[in-house]
Write an enzyme that holds these catalytic residues in place. Sequence first.
Site, PDB file in Angstrom:
ATOM      1  CD  GLU A  87      -1.038   0.440   3.715  1.00 17.41           C
ATOM      2  OE1 GLU A  87      -2.254   0.282   3.627  1.00 17.41           O
ATOM      3  OE2 GLU A  87      -0.480   0.832   4.740  1.00 17.41           O
ATOM      4  CB  CYS A 100       3.168   7.243   3.429  1.00 16.60           C
ATOM      5  SG  CYS A 100       3.699   5.927   4.501  1.00 16.60           S
ATOM      6  CB  CYS A 107       8.292  -5.776   7.707  1.00 18.16           C
ATOM      7  SG  CYS A 107       9.770  -5.108   8.521  1.00 18.16           S
ATOM      8  CB  CYS A 111       7.832  -3.988  15.409  1.00 15.41           C
ATOM      9  SG  CYS A 111       9.457  -3.473  14.838  1.00 15.41           S
ATOM     10  CB  CYS A 114       4.338  -3.141  13.270  1.00 14.06           C
ATOM     11  SG  CYS A 114       4.330  -2.859  11.492  1.00 14.06           S
ATOM     12  CB  CYS A 327       2.888   5.936   7.561  1.00  8.97           C
ATOM     13  SG  CYS A 327       2.582   7.232   6.398  1.00  8.97           S
TER      14      CYS A 327
HETATM   15  N1  SAH Z   1      10.129  -0.142   9.080  1.00  6.37           N
HETATM   16  C1  SAH Z   1      10.258   1.248   9.220  1.00  6.37           C
HETATM   17  C2  SAH Z   1       9.279   2.049   8.395  1.00  6.37           C
HETATM   18  C3  SAH Z   1       7.867   1.548   8.293  1.00  6.37           C
HETATM   19  S1  SAH Z   1       6.928   1.604   9.762  1.00  6.37           S
HETATM   20  C4  SAH Z   1      10.152   1.635  10.684  1.00  6.37           C
HETATM   21  O1  SAH Z   1       9.767   0.818  11.495  1.00  6.37           O
HETATM   22  O2  SAH Z   1      10.512   2.768  10.981  1.00  6.37           O
HETATM   23  C5  SAH Z   1       6.533   3.323   9.853  1.00  6.37           C
HETATM   24  C6  SAH Z   1       6.198   3.814  11.235  1.00  6.37           C
HETATM   25  O3  SAH Z   1       4.935   3.293  11.687  1.00  6.37           O
HETATM   26  C7  SAH Z   1       7.228   3.405  12.274  1.00  6.37           C
HETATM   27  O4  SAH Z   1       7.584   4.495  13.093  1.00  6.37           O
HETATM   28  C8  SAH Z   1       6.467   2.368  13.059  1.00  6.37           C
HETATM   29  O5  SAH Z   1       6.991   2.191  14.339  1.00  6.37           O
HETATM   30  C9  SAH Z   1       5.071   2.912  13.044  1.00  6.37           C
HETATM   31  N2  SAH Z   1       4.046   1.942  13.413  1.00  6.37           N
HETATM   32  C10 SAH Z   1       4.008   0.631  13.141  1.00  6.37           C
HETATM   33  N3  SAH Z   1       2.917   0.057  13.687  1.00  6.37           N
HETATM   34  C11 SAH Z   1       2.252   1.033  14.315  1.00  6.37           C
HETATM   35  C12 SAH Z   1       1.034   1.064  15.084  1.00  6.37           C
HETATM   36  N4  SAH Z   1       0.310  -0.029  15.297  1.00  6.37           N
HETATM   37  N5  SAH Z   1       0.642   2.248  15.576  1.00  6.37           N
HETATM   38  C13 SAH Z   1       1.369   3.364  15.376  1.00  6.37           C
HETATM   39  N6  SAH Z   1       2.515   3.400  14.670  1.00  6.37           N
HETATM   40  C14 SAH Z   1       2.956   2.239  14.156  1.00  6.37           C
HETATM   41 FE1  SF4 Z   2       8.837  -3.630  10.057  1.00  3.83          FE
HETATM   42 FE2  SF4 Z   2       6.650  -2.690  11.177  1.00  3.83          FE
HETATM   43 FE3  SF4 Z   2       8.858  -2.931  12.623  1.00  3.83          FE
HETATM   44 FE4  SF4 Z   2       8.707  -1.027  10.724  1.00  3.83          FE
HETATM   45  S1  SF4 Z   2       7.469  -1.167  12.576  1.00  3.83           S
HETATM   46  S2  SF4 Z   2      10.398  -2.462  11.125  1.00  3.83           S
HETATM   47  S3  SF4 Z   2       7.446  -2.106   9.197  1.00  3.83           S
HETATM   48  S4  SF4 Z   2       7.714  -4.628  11.703  1.00  3.83           S
END
Ligand code: SAH
Ligand code: SF4
Length: 347
Positions: A87, A100, A107, A111, A114, A327
């Site tokens: 997306e 974005c 990924c 995390c 996420c 994002c």
């Molecule tokens: N992998 C990279 C970029 C993609 S994630 C990273 O982790 O930075 C982009 C942003 O969305 C990151 O700051 C991530 O921590 C945040 N993010 C992921 N899941 C989220 C959630 N459930 N609520 C709020 N922010 C979230």
């Molecule tokens: Fe990957 Fe989501 Fe962690 Fe960003 S926040 S590194 S997209 S698992």
Amino acid sequence: MTTRYELSRKELTELLDGEPKYRVDQVWHGLYSQCKEPHEITNVPKQLRIAFSELLPAALTLVRETEADNGATVKQLWSLPDGLLVESVLMHYRHRSTVCVSSQAGCAMGCSFCATGQVGFDRNLTTGEIVEQVIRSSQRAGDKRIDNIVFMGMGEPLANFQSVWSAVTRINSDMGIGARHITMSTVGVVPGIKRLANEELPINLAVSLHSANDQTRNKIAPINKTYPLRELADSLQFYMRQKTRRISFEWAMIEGINDSDTDAKQLASYSLPLRAHVNLIPLNSTPGYQTRGTDPKRILEFRDLLESLGVNATVRNTRGSDIDAACGQLRAEQQVVLKTRRSAKSS
Ligand code: SAH
Ligand code: SF4
């Protein structure tokens, strides 16, 4: 099959073998500076336009589009040539528009909070697949110019360095978006940060920190076990020395996990020597993570505490959270699609 935005200018010249140089320039300019579809590049002969569209099809097929914030946020879900889904999100603000983009299908960083991490990793996106997200968003934006690009969609951009970096240079030099208007967000892939520090373009770096305590960070962002906070800070110092650029930290506010006064104090001690700006992000709920987001009142208290400790902090206004278009977020529905695809593959 090679798709449209995969070719370098040199490769395009080879493909259009026999055509004069100005023709190649017209096609390149039409594709990248004007974000036109081949049939719209009317200053080149029709036959060439037709041949070009057939030889180089687009990589992305729009599967679904969702709008929020009265049309100011547009989430587009794309299918790639191999059927995987990614997306991109287009966000219009009063004086600017931001896209974005995703850098990977899924990924591998895992995390916990996420949605992308919960689904797992499929593959890296190619340069063309990344650039095309920007082009297609720009087409969707119509007469509104795209001013900012953020790598905050699906995936970890620094784990796909080569393709992401050639996309960045193409977006910068051929689409004319300034390096200072391009932001890479990373969960803290230290070798990637060092590599970025040695590149010439001074793009912005955002680091998704979420905790300044190794024990907690190991749990919510497992990459921390490989590159713990100390090592991350060293790489950021190096980045700042090389680039003379400020960095920012992203901090998704998770109730009972990283929103206490102690968390704020640890964050202050970590970020002050790096002079980093902190963005506090209200957590979006995801199906695979039971913990709730911090309530809005506590987020403001947390911000005030950081400010009183000398840290510059802002609460990010999440766009499109009603359509899960913030994002880095995927719709639960899409997860189901991906999971179904994965079990279909393995059966
Ligand atoms: N992998 C990279 C970029 C993609 S994630 C990273 O982790 O930075 C982009 C942003 O969305 C990151 O700051 C991530 O921590 C945040 N993010 C992921 N899941 C989220 C959630 N459930 N609520 C709020 N922010 C979230
Ligand atoms: Fe990957 Fe989501 Fe962690 Fe960003 S926040 S590194 S997209 S698992």
